[in-house]
Design an enzyme around this catalytic site. Structure first.
Site, PDB file in Angstrom:
ATOM      1  N   ASN A 100      71.370   1.305-101.864  1.00 49.14           N
ATOM      2  CA  ASN A 100      72.101   0.545-100.858  1.00 49.14           C
ATOM      3  C   ASN A 100      73.299   1.375-100.408  1.00 49.14           C
ATOM      4  O   ASN A 100      74.032   1.926-101.249  1.00 49.14           O
ATOM      5  CB  ASN A 100      72.554  -0.795-101.435  1.00 49.14           C
ATOM      6  CG  ASN A 100      71.380  -1.702-101.752  1.00 49.14           C
ATOM      7  OD1 ASN A 100      70.365  -1.679-101.068  1.00 49.14           O
ATOM      8  ND2 ASN A 100      71.507  -2.495-102.806  1.00 49.14           N
ATOM      9  N   VAL A 104      78.963  -1.784-105.273  1.00 43.33           N
ATOM     10  CA  VAL A 104      79.646  -0.844-106.173  1.00 43.33           C
ATOM     11  C   VAL A 104      79.619   0.523-105.496  1.00 43.33           C
ATOM     12  O   VAL A 104      78.541   1.077-105.231  1.00 43.33           O
ATOM     13  CB  VAL A 104      78.956  -0.785-107.552  1.00 43.33           C
ATOM     14  CG1 VAL A 104      79.672   0.225-108.455  1.00 43.33           C
ATOM     15  CG2 VAL A 104      78.933  -2.169-108.212  1.00 43.33           C
ATOM     16  N   ARG A 135      70.067  -1.192-117.708  1.00 43.47           N
ATOM     17  CA  ARG A 135      69.439  -2.318-117.023  1.00 43.47           C
ATOM     18  C   ARG A 135      70.456  -3.050-116.150  1.00 43.47           C
ATOM     19  O   ARG A 135      71.600  -3.281-116.574  1.00 43.47           O
ATOM     20  CB  ARG A 135      68.818  -3.282-118.039  1.00 43.47           C
ATOM     21  CG  ARG A 135      67.634  -2.668-118.759  1.00 43.47           C
ATOM     22  CD  ARG A 135      66.913  -3.676-119.635  1.00 43.47           C
ATOM     23  NE  ARG A 135      65.922  -3.006-120.456  1.00 43.47           N
ATOM     24  CZ  ARG A 135      64.699  -2.679-120.053  1.00 43.47           C
ATOM     25  NH1 ARG A 135      64.294  -2.993-118.832  1.00 43.47           N
ATOM     26  NH2 ARG A 135      63.867  -2.052-120.867  1.00 43.47           N
ATOM     27  N   ASP A 136      70.027  -3.409-114.942  1.00 46.17           N
ATOM     28  CA  ASP A 136      70.883  -4.178-114.039  1.00 46.17           C
ATOM     29  C   ASP A 136      71.162  -5.551-114.655  1.00 46.17           C
ATOM     30  O   ASP A 136      70.257  -6.187-115.222  1.00 46.17           O
ATOM     31  CB  ASP A 136      70.205  -4.340-112.672  1.00 46.17           C
ATOM     32  CG  ASP A 136      71.183  -4.755-111.592  1.00 46.17           C
ATOM     33  OD1 ASP A 136      71.475  -3.928-110.708  1.00 46.17           O
ATOM     34  OD2 ASP A 136      71.687  -5.905-111.646  1.00 46.17           O
ATOM     35  N   ILE A 137      72.390  -6.009-114.532  1.00 47.61           N
ATOM     36  CA  ILE A 137      72.787  -7.290-115.122  1.00 47.61           C
ATOM     37  C   ILE A 137      72.134  -8.473-114.411  1.00 47.61           C
ATOM     38  O   ILE A 137      72.014  -9.564-114.995  1.00 47.61           O
ATOM     39  CB  ILE A 137      74.339  -7.410-115.118  1.00 47.61           C
ATOM     40  CG1 ILE A 137      74.808  -8.391-116.178  1.00 47.61           C
ATOM     41  CG2 ILE A 137      74.850  -7.769-113.735  1.00 47.61           C
ATOM     42  CD1 ILE A 137      76.302  -8.346-116.421  1.00 47.61           C
ATOM     43  N   HIS A 141      68.734   2.165-107.640  1.00 44.36           N
ATOM     44  CA  HIS A 141      68.034   1.043-108.262  1.00 44.36           C
ATOM     45  C   HIS A 141      66.582   1.476-108.487  1.00 44.36           C
ATOM     46  O   HIS A 141      65.885   1.807-107.518  1.00 44.36           O
ATOM     47  CB  HIS A 141      68.020  -0.174-107.331  1.00 44.36           C
ATOM     48  CG  HIS A 141      69.357  -0.761-107.033  1.00 44.36           C
ATOM     49  ND1 HIS A 141      69.821  -1.892-107.653  1.00 44.36           N
ATOM     50  CD2 HIS A 141      70.335  -0.379-106.165  1.00 44.36           C
ATOM     51  CE1 HIS A 141      71.025  -2.203-107.180  1.00 44.36           C
ATOM     52  NE2 HIS A 141      71.359  -1.303-106.268  1.00 44.36           N
ATOM     53  N   HIS A 195      74.564   5.003-106.989  1.00 40.84           N
ATOM     54  CA  HIS A 195      73.592   4.602-108.009  1.00 40.84           C
ATOM     55  C   HIS A 195      72.259   4.325-107.353  1.00 40.84           C
ATOM     56  O   HIS A 195      72.203   3.845-106.220  1.00 40.84           O
ATOM     57  CB  HIS A 195      74.061   3.346-108.760  1.00 40.84           C
ATOM     58  CG  HIS A 195      74.421   2.212-107.868  1.00 40.84           C
ATOM     59  ND1 HIS A 195      75.619   2.161-107.176  1.00 40.84           N
ATOM     60  CD2 HIS A 195      73.734   1.105-107.504  1.00 40.84           C
ATOM     61  CE1 HIS A 195      75.652   1.069-106.446  1.00 40.84           C
ATOM     62  NE2 HIS A 195      74.514   0.401-106.626  1.00 40.84           N
TER      63      HIS A 195
END
Ligand code: 5GP
Length: 116
Positions: free
Chosen positions: A88, A97, A31-33, A103, A101
C-alpha cells in the site's frame, strides 16, 4: 524520515511483541495483527529510511529484492510458495504505517482480499 521510531521499528527493537516468523540483518517478517487472509505476514526492512516501496526501489533496489525474496521464503514455508504481494502506497491506498512493508497474503484468497 521520521525521527520517532515507527511501530515496526518498535517491534524490531522488541518493545512491542509480535509473532516473528523470520529475521536477518536486513529484514524482519511477522504476522499481521489484523489478518486479511489465512496467511498474512508483513515483511519489513529493518531501516525505516524508506516510507514506501517507490522510495525503497529508488533508494535501495537490492533491499527491495531482499524483501521479495523473503516474501517467497515465507510463502514457501506457510502457503505452498504461492502468494499475493501488496505494498500500500499512500493514505488513500490504505497505507497506515509509513515504514515500507510488504503484505504477504496466502492461503485461499477471495477477491475481497485484493486491497489486502
Ligand atoms: P498498511 O495499512 O500501512 O499497508 O499496513 C499496516 C499493517 O500493519 C496493517 O495491516 C496492520 O494490521 C498492521 N499492524 C499495525 N500495527 C501492528 C502491530 O502492532 N503488530 C502487528 N503484528 N501488525 C500491526
Amino acid at each position: 524520515m521520521s525521527t520517532e521510531p515507527s511501530i515496526f521499528s518498535r517491534i524490531i527493537a522488541r518493545e512491542i511483541p509480535a509473532d516473528i516468523v523470520f529475521e536477518n540483518d536486513a529484514v524482519i517478517a511477522f504476522r499481521d495483527i489484523a489478518p486479511k487472509a489465512p496467511v498474512h505476514i508483513l515483511v519489513v526492512p529493518k531501516t525505516q529510511a524508506f516510507a514506501n516501496v517507490s522510495e525503497l526501489a529508488a533508494g535501495d533496489p537490492a533491499l527491495l529484492a531482499t524483501v521479495v525474496a523473503t516474501a517467497q521464503a515465507v510463502a514457501d514455508e506457510y502457503c505452498d510458495g504461492e502468494f499475493r504481494l501488496v505494498f500500500n502506497t499512500g493514505p488513500s491506498a490504505g497505507q497506515t504505517v509509513f515504514h515500507v512493508h510488504a503484505h504477504v497474503l496466502g492461503g485461499t484468497l477471495s477477491e475481497g482480499s485484493l486491497g489486502q
